[in-house]
Design a protein around this motif. Structure first.
Motif, short mmCIF file in Angstrom:
data_model
loop_
_atom_site.label_atom_id
_atom_site.label_comp_id
_atom_site.label_asym_id
_atom_site.label_seq_id
_atom_site.Cartn_x
_atom_site.Cartn_y
_atom_site.Cartn_z
N ASP A 30 3.34 -12.75 17.43
CA ASP A 30 2.33 -11.89 16.79
C ASP A 30 2.90 -11.14 15.59
O ASP A 30 2.20 -10.89 14.62
N ILE A 31 4.16 -10.78 15.67
CA ILE A 31 4.72 -9.95 14.60
C ILE A 31 4.72 -10.72 13.28
O ILE A 31 4.24 -10.22 12.26
N ASP A 32 5.18 -11.96 13.34
CA ASP A 32 5.15 -12.76 12.12
C ASP A 32 3.72 -13.09 11.71
O ASP A 32 3.40 -13.19 10.54
N LEU A 33 2.89 -13.28 12.72
CA LEU A 33 1.49 -13.62 12.43
C LEU A 33 0.81 -12.48 11.68
O LEU A 33 0.11 -12.69 10.68
N ILE A 34 1.04 -11.26 12.13
CA ILE A 34 0.46 -10.09 11.45
C ILE A 34 0.90 -10.08 10.00
O ILE A 34 0.08 -9.95 9.08
N HIS A 35 2.16 -10.30 9.82
CA HIS A 35 2.73 -10.30 8.48
C HIS A 35 2.11 -11.39 7.63
O HIS A 35 1.68 -11.17 6.49
N GLU A 36 1.97 -12.58 8.19
CA GLU A 36 1.47 -13.70 7.40
C GLU A 36 -0.02 -13.55 7.12
O GLU A 36 -0.49 -13.88 6.02
N LEU A 37 -0.77 -13.09 8.09
CA LEU A 37 -2.21 -12.94 7.87
C LEU A 37 -2.46 -11.91 6.77
O LEU A 37 -3.33 -12.08 5.92
N ALA A 38 -1.69 -10.84 6.80
CA ALA A 38 -1.85 -9.83 5.75
C ALA A 38 -1.53 -10.43 4.39
O ALA A 38 -2.22 -10.19 3.40
N LYS A 39 -0.50 -11.27 4.37
CA LYS A 39 -0.15 -11.94 3.10
C LYS A 39 -1.26 -12.89 2.67
O LYS A 39 -1.50 -13.07 1.47
N ASN A 40 -1.93 -13.52 3.64
CA ASN A 40 -3.03 -14.42 3.31
C ASN A 40 -4.23 -13.69 2.73
O ASN A 40 -5.07 -14.28 2.07
N MET A 41 -4.33 -12.41 3.02
CA MET A 41 -5.42 -11.63 2.43
C MET A 41 -5.06 -11.14 1.03
O MET A 41 -5.91 -11.06 0.15
N LEU A 42 -3.80 -10.82 0.90
CA LEU A 42 -3.33 -10.15 -0.32
C LEU A 42 -3.66 -10.95 -1.58
O LEU A 42 -3.30 -12.12 -1.70
N GLY A 43 -4.34 -10.31 -2.51
CA GLY A 43 -4.62 -10.94 -3.80
C GLY A 43 -5.72 -11.98 -3.76
O GLY A 43 -6.00 -12.62 -4.76
N ARG A 44 -6.34 -12.15 -2.61
CA ARG A 44 -7.34 -13.22 -2.51
C ARG A 44 -8.73 -12.70 -2.21
O ARG A 44 -9.67 -13.47 -2.07
N THR A 45 -8.86 -11.40 -2.06
CA THR A 45 -10.15 -10.87 -1.66
C THR A 45 -10.98 -10.50 -2.89
O THR A 45 -10.49 -10.48 -4.01
N PHE A 46 -12.25 -10.22 -2.63
CA PHE A 46 -13.20 -9.96 -3.71
C PHE A 46 -12.91 -8.64 -4.41
O PHE A 46 -13.13 -8.49 -5.59
N CYS A 47 -12.44 -7.68 -3.64
CA CYS A 47 -12.20 -6.36 -4.22
C CYS A 47 -10.90 -5.80 -3.65
O CYS A 47 -10.28 -6.40 -2.78
N PRO A 48 -10.47 -4.66 -4.12
CA PRO A 48 -9.16 -4.15 -3.67
C PRO A 48 -9.09 -3.74 -2.20
O PRO A 48 -8.01 -3.46 -1.71
N LEU A 49 -10.23 -3.72 -1.49
CA LEU A 49 -10.13 -3.28 -0.10
C LEU A 49 -9.25 -4.22 0.72
O LEU A 49 -8.49 -3.79 1.59
N GLY A 50 -9.32 -5.50 0.42
CA GLY A 50 -8.49 -6.46 1.14
C GLY A 50 -7.02 -6.18 0.91
O GLY A 50 -6.21 -6.19 1.86
N ASP A 51 -6.67 -5.90 -0.32
CA ASP A 51 -5.29 -5.55 -0.63
C ASP A 51 -4.90 -4.24 0.05
O ASP A 51 -3.79 -4.08 0.56
N ALA A 52 -5.86 -3.31 0.05
CA ALA A 52 -5.60 -2.01 0.64
C ALA A 52 -5.31 -2.12 2.13
O ALA A 52 -4.59 -1.30 2.70
N ALA A 53 -5.88 -3.12 2.76
CA ALA A 53 -5.62 -3.35 4.18
C ALA A 53 -4.33 -4.12 4.37
O ALA A 53 -3.58 -3.89 5.32
N ALA A 54 -4.08 -5.05 3.45
CA ALA A 54 -2.93 -5.93 3.61
C ALA A 54 -1.61 -5.22 3.29
O ALA A 54 -0.64 -5.32 4.04
N MET A 55 -1.60 -4.47 2.19
CA MET A 55 -0.33 -3.88 1.72
C MET A 55 0.33 -2.96 2.75
O MET A 55 1.51 -3.12 3.04
N PRO A 56 -0.41 -1.99 3.31
CA PRO A 56 0.27 -1.13 4.28
C PRO A 56 0.71 -1.91 5.52
O PRO A 56 1.77 -1.62 6.09
N THR A 57 -0.07 -2.92 5.91
CA THR A 57 0.28 -3.70 7.09
C THR A 57 1.59 -4.44 6.87
O THR A 57 2.48 -4.46 7.73
N ILE A 58 1.69 -5.07 5.69
CA ILE A 58 2.94 -5.76 5.36
C ILE A 58 4.09 -4.75 5.40
O ILE A 58 5.17 -5.01 5.95
#
Lengths: 161, 702, 436
Positions: free
Chosen positions: C377-405
């Motif tokens: 799970d630990i790596d998965l959390i990290h990777e899923l957050a990376k999969n969101m980063l920079g790919r979402t419609f607005c900055p909210l996706g990044d805002a969720a991904a960055m702190p998680t990473i």
């Protein structure tokens, strides 16, 4: 729909703030103030706001579903909101939440049998530096403790008795 | 047509995956790539509808741009260097698909969309076959929203195509979005049901199995069907529909390949109104009235009986009356009028008329470009609708105008007896009682003079002299004007073109020996034979000639067939080959999709009667392509390019240019005024169409 | 109710806080109120924008975009009406400053709006206040009424020929509406879903018209900039990072509160001097420096001058100024979970990666917190957050991904420690399904 003169005045004032042809802008604030009077967003209210703001009821419905403060279920006379977001979490917000649910015997977005209190675990209410916070309706209570929360709930429940 | 010399269109040059491409300025990268054969994956992007940038599948790498870009929102730029398939992108798309599949049920084996699902294809393409998702899926139960539409929120990937198809394409706006985040759902306008056109555009446009139709769901797999492209047999708009057929049963109608004039547009009738074809009351055996009762007999007996009767009446110099249906093919209509005129020596042949196209032709005589095609409705800068509820009666024409407004900012004007949907996006919408249209038109004159061009669509309230007045009024505008004379059914126009009129031969040549109209035939007390081919003239009127011998070709035992002496069970338009001509004069090919045992096409019945009568040589071979050859050669306006027809396209019949000097029986012109949910006799036998008003809570409010 | 000021503060926009009746126009007028606007009347729009550029004022809402530049994008020749919109939808967890600005000094905000209106030539403006801040709407409405009564709003303001109407507008509970284009959608009565950009609000904003949209604090700073002069304001901060800003400190410090300090103020000093250090003499574990969207800093990373550039150097963000301080007893997994619960709740649902990603992460983190996490799970959390980063419609996706990473990368050992406390040791997904 008939509202109290005060609410009606407020709704008309809101309506007047937006340019002609842009009355859709009034949908959200109108719903907010009308909800305060009705305790919830009813189908009748949706139709009323749609008609006043020159949009379809579906367009109002879309908005009601989106915003977390618009409730299609009846809220209590006192809508008690406990913030458990990070700043409050660090200061014991979660304990406050646990305590409230236990004391009232209801959970998130539920209402007491007497309709007096509804409860909601909310996202950051903007009181981080004075955490933890509990909001009763629109009234902020900062630096909350279990004792102060009990006093608040006591006073709400006493007011009615 | 000459267009003013504009600045030469500049071309944007750019590179995608190492290929040099060019496109006009403003072209979206995703479109430019598609035209060059580079498919950039997307769920939410849909040509013709507003941009969403929601699915994030079309992300591409663009040099000098730090972040991945959505190809669906990015216009091409000079010198831009794009990569559409790289390791990074594959990983991104795979990642997005993995996200999508977390809450999407993997019920492909029982999902209607299985086999033609865009999500399935995409997962197949990017190999996101494995999932690391081990949590509980969010699930919401499926719901029925209307007689047609089912929604399964769990399968919904929220691409918002349906919302746009309904709102932008149909102008209905019956679908919206409710809730937020992962709980977001598509919502119907009636709370728990839909109040809409039931057109099914939302279902067809759904990339997954979230929206399914009641008529098709769980009945078959797509690969078990054959797909036959033919023309919808209901209204006059002439939409191409692709019938999915299994074991001689029509399973569904759609037009996903966007072929034909209508692209993928279809209304409820085109998509779901085919069910009359399999109605249990379909006639499957010829019948002869024996001792006052219709008895089933063999084909040879019925044909022989009719031939004998026709021969004896003909020999005795008796009076024939022929009424032809407006759903027949051009070939049948042509053959029938030839049969009547040459074989029976009678010009008492007519169809039920719904628009005064004849006077229009005469009034615009001398002006070759004054009839509008379906394409003109999409491209015109302005359109004027008079006396018709276009969205109800001519849904495809209405769709064209809506698209014209959306894409070309066209201006629509309406002058109608009641409120119409077009009012929502019209430049001016006037409601006037029938008969007072010209007052409203005169008020619009100045405004219309400012337009660059105009297409006028008029209904049955404009007929006779009023058509001439309209053309004269339009002449004062000083701008190019084209016309559409609105008529009711799939081949109403063909019936006129093929000379199924008592005073006009095929191609609008005057008949030197004019005969009786429908009304005159029914009112005549001297008729010996009434031959009704695919029409129901006795629905409301009684035949004055008590002793007339009535022959009916019909699919059902309707009012006419039930009083006939001989009934031939005829095939439906979905069981025929041939051609039909739509309201805008575009001729298209019908292709037989199914067969109903026991029936024959009207053309075959006509031919067999001719044969029994010994007149086959005179009237000709009853094969549709032979008859079409004759039409092509001899009927004015029908010398159309054959390759267009053969490849399933719509060929524009050349307008007849010249006077059509005949008296038009204005009183006989009346539109049936069908709505989206009625379709003359066919509509009565469509369970789906009749079920719409009966759906609890979803009573369609016109 | 609110914290005492600290001597190390440089109070420019909070200087009237604490004055008796500070929200009233009389108090405001007695303390340099509307002076900047009167000055602005005499200036050309170009001069105003030049002062703003000189001041190095950067947007205080979170993105830090230079304000003068933003205002200069408004097309002057556009025949459409123009609008001023105030973003008072303060909802970034850890942030509670705009609340004080409206509560204590509403006229300062009005004056900022007036100057914006004067600059771009606009006749109407809206203050979009989050629905929860109802009492601020009442305060603001009262201040607006005062401004009208004193001729600072309405027709021909103070004889300048400028007409300007300003209204409050209530939100209804949606973090996403803090994103400027979503706010505009919401202001138009729609779902708070961001718009495709470009076009940016300066070109096509409210009602598809050119719109100046800034955070409360940004507008509130404008009068001071004109009053002091852009250069003098800039000099308060560090080069490229002009002036002062409000920081909201919360969490485990002795004196949490909102403080106005110059850009470039030391974080160490902020925590240990201004806020009196970690409460109970505990050790510092981590700081979320600029609202929940900003990646967390470990204790050893918390000594730098707080300006935009140094936040970036620390691979985090100045954000909205919400500093959440965590002591050594803080459960990082819980904080990570609470953060993701927030984003999953607030994701508008428009685009796939954010909608599905935040929920999936919330589910994994919940499981981990409840004691059924597994090593992968630990790596998965990290990777899923990376999969969101920079790919979402607005900055909210990044805002969720960055702190998680950030949480996983900087506190991996805490996640691993949680596995050891599992209620049932889980090693394979099959087992997991059986447990659930």
């Amino acid at each position: 729909m008939t509202f109290t003169p005060e609410t009606e005045k407020r709704l008309q004032d809101i309506w007047s703030r937006y340019p002609a042809g842009r009355k859709r802008s009034a949908v959200i604030p109108m719903l907010m103030y009308a909800q305060d009077e009705l305790g919830m967003v009813t189908q009748e209210l949706i139709a009323e706001v749609a008609q006043r703001c020159e949009v379809s009821p579906l367009q109002v419905e879309e908005v009601v579903g989106y915003y977390s403060m618009l409730n299609k279920q009846k809220m209590g006379k006192h809508h008690v909101q406990v913030c458990t977001n990070i700043a409050c979490l660090l200061m014991g917000g979660e304990e406050l939440w646990q305590h409230t649910t236990k004391r009232l015997g209801i959970g998130h977005k539920q209402i007491t049998a007497d309709g007096l209190i509804s409860l909601e675990e909310v996202e950051c209410a903007g009181a981080c530096s004075w955490a933890p916070c509990v909001v009763d309706g629109y009234e902020y209570h900062h630096h909350m403790t279990i004792e102060k929360l009990d006093q608040l709930l006591d006073s709400i429940q006493k007011k009615v008795q | 047509m000459s267009t003013p010399a504009a600045a030469p269109p500049t071309v944007i040059n750019f590179t995608v995956d190492g290929r040099q491409l060019s496109a006009p300025p403003g072209t979206l990268l995703i479109d430019a790539c598609k035209r060059a054969g580079i498919e950039i994956p997307a769920f939410c992007y849909y040509e013709g509808y507003s941009l969403q940038a929601a699915c994030r599948m079309c992300l591409v790498e663009v040099e000098k741009m730090p972040k991945l870009q959505t190809a669906c929102t990015l216009p091409v730029m000079e010198g831009m260097i794009v990569r559409s398939e790289t390791e990074q992108l594959t990983k991104a798309r795979k990642g997005t698909l993995e996200f999508l599949l977390t809450n999407h049920p993997l019920d492909c084996p029982v999902c209607d969309k299985g086999g033609e699902c865009e999500l399935q294809d995409m997962v197949f393409r990017y190999g996101a076959g494995e999932s690391r998702f081990t949590e509980m899926k969010n699930h919401e139960p499926e719901r029925q929203w209307s007689p047609v539409v089912f929604y399964d929120p769990a399968r919904c990937i929220l691409c918002y195509r349906c919302v746009r198809a309904c709102n932008e394409g149909m102008g209905v706006g019956a679908l919206g979005i409710t809730n937020r985040g992962v709980l977001s759902e598509i919502a119907p306008n009636g709370g728990d049901h839909l109040d809409c056109d039931e057109c099914g555009a939302c279902i067809d446009i759904c990339p997954v199995g979230a929206l399914t139709s009641n008529t098709y769901r769980y009945k078959t797999r797509p690969w078990e069907m054959q797909h036959v492209g033919t023309v919808c047999t209901h209204c006059s708009n002439g939409c191409k529909t692709t019938l999915g057929v299994r074991n001689d049963e029509i399973m569904r109608g759609n037009n996903r390949d966007r072929s034909g004039i209508n692209g993928e547009f279809l209304c409820v009738k085109g998509r779901y109104g085919f069910d009359f074809n399999a109605h249990e009351e379909r006639l499957t055996s010829p019948m002869i009235r024996i001792n006052g009762k219709l008895e089933e007999v063999s084909w040879s007996k019925a044909l022989g009986f009719v031939a004998e009767k026709f021969k004896s009446v003909s020999a005795a110099g008796g009076k024939f009356g022929v009424v032809a249906g407006t759903h027949l093919t051009n070939e049948e209509l042509f053959y029938l009028q030839k049969f009547s005129r040459a074989g029976l020596k009678s010009s008492n042949i007519d169809h039920v008329r719904s628009g005064d196209f004849v006077t229009l032709l005469d009034a615009v005589s001398g002006n070759l470009t004054s009839l509008a095609t379906a394409d003109d409705l999409y491209n015109t800068k302005a359109a004027l609708v008079i006396g018709a509820d276009l969205s109800q009666q001519h849904p495809f024409l209405a769709f064209q105008l809506r698209a014209d407004v959306r894409h070309h900012k066209a201006k629509i004007f309406t002058v109608t007896p009641g409120p119409v949907r077009e009012a929502k996006y019209s430049a001016a919408s006037v409601v006037v009682p029938e008969g007072q249209e010209f007052d409203a038109l005169n008020n619009l004159t100045e405004q219309l003079k400012g337009e660059k061009e105009l297409v006028i669509l008029f209904g049955d309230s404009i007929k006779g002299q009023r058509v001439r007045d309209l053309v004269a009024w339009a002449g004062t505008l000083g701008i190019p004007v084209k016309y559409v004379c609105l008529v009711d059914y799939s081949n109403s126009r063909g019936a006129m073109d093929m000379g199924v009129m008592p005073n006009l031969l095929p191609g609008y040549e005057a008949d030197p020996h004019p005969g009786m109209s429908v009304k005159q035939m029914l009112a005549s007390d001297a008729l010996d034979v009434l031959w009704v081919v695919g029409e129901n003239p006795l629905r409301e009127t009684k035949l004055a000639s008590k002793n007339a011998f009535v022959v009916a070709h019909s699919m059902f035992l309707d009012e006419t067939a039930s009083t006939a002496d001989v009934v031939f069970p005829s095939a439906s338009a979905y069981e025929k080959n041939g051609t039909v001509t739509n309201v805008t004069g575009q001729v298209q090919r019908l292709k037989a999709a199914v067969r109903t045992m026991g029936t024959k096409t009207d053309l075959e019945i006509l031919g067999l009667i001719a044969k029994e009568m010994g007149m086959a040589v005179e009237i000709g071979v009853w094969s549709h392509d032979v008859v079409f050859k004759e039409i092509h050669k001899s009927v004015r306006g029908y010398n159309v390019p054959l390759p267009i027809l053969i490849t399933g396209g719509a060929a524009v019949t050349n307008p007849v240019n010249g006077r059509v000097a005949v008296d038009v029986l204005v009183d006989e012109i009346r539109s049936a005024g069908d709505t989206l949910f009625t379709s003359g006799s066919l509509g009565r036998y469509s369970k789906l169409l009749t079920s719409v008003p009966e759906f609890p809570g979803a009573l369609y409010k016109r | 109710m609110f914290n005492e000021p600290h001597p190390d503060e440089v109070r420019v926009i909070t200087k009237r806080f604490g004055l008796p009746n500070s929200a009233s126009i009389d108090t405001y007028l007695a303390h340099e109120g509307y002076v900047a606007f009167m000055k602005a009347i005499e200036m050309t729009p170009e001069q105003i924008i030049d002062e703003l550029k000189l001041s190095n004022l950067r947007g205080r809402g979170g993105a830090g975009f230079p304000t003068g530049l933003k205002w200069s994008f408004i097309p002057r020749d556009n025949p459409k009406p123009k609008y001023v919109v105030v973003n008072a939808d303060e909802s970034e967890p850890g942030t509670c400053k705009d609340r004080l600005l409206i509560q204590n000094d509403p006229h300062q905000l009005i004056e900022g709006c007036l100057i914006a209106a004067r600059t771009i030539g606009c006749k109407a403006g809206y203050i979009y206040i989050r629905g929860e801040y109802r009492y601020l709407i009442d305060i603001m409405d009262k201040a607006l009424a005062e401004a009208y009564a004193h001729g600072y709003l309405g027709k021909n303001i103070k004889g300048s020929g400028i007409d300007f109407d300003l209204y409050t507008h209530s939100g209804a509970g949606a973090y996403e509406c803090g994103e400027e284009s979503a706010l505009l959608e919401s202001l138009e009565g729609k779902r708070g879903v961001p718009r495709i950009r470009p076009p940016f609000p300066a070109v096509s904003g409210l009602y598809a018209s050119p719109t100046v949209l800034n955070n409360v604090e940004t507008f509130a700073t404008v009068p001071a900039v004109l009053r002091m002069g852009g250069q003098a304001y800039a000099d308060l901060g560090t080069p490229k990072n002009g002036g002062t800003r409000m920081l909201c400190v919360s969490g485990h410090v002795n004196r949490p509160g909102v403080y106005e300090v110059p850009l470039g103020f030391s974080m160490q000093k902020m925590i240990y001097e201004v806020c009196g250090g970690i409460r109970g003499g505990k050790k510092l574990k981590a700081v979320i420096p600029g609202g929940s969207s900003s990646p967390v800093l470990r204790a050893d990373e918390c000594d730098f001058p707080m300006d935009y550039d140094n936040y970036a150097r620390m691979k985090t963000m100045a954000g909205s100024g919400g500093m959440m301080v965590m002591d050594e007893d803080t459960d990082i997994v819980k904080v990570a979970l609470r953060t993701m619960r927030f984003y999953a709740h607030e994701s508008c649902g428009w685009c796939i990666p954010c909608r599905e990603g935040t929920t999936w992460l919330r589910k994994i983190l919940t499981r981990m917190d409840e004691g059924t996490g597994r090593r992968a799970d630990i790596d998965l959390i990290h990777e899923l957050a990376k999969n969101m980063l920079g790919r979402t419609f607005c900055p909210l996706g990044d805002a969720a991904a960055m702190p998680t990473i950030g949480f996983v990368e900087k506190f991996r050992e805490e996640f691993e420690a949680r596995l050891r406390e599992n209620v049932v040791p889980v090693t394979s997904p099959d087992q997991l399904i059986a447990i659930r």
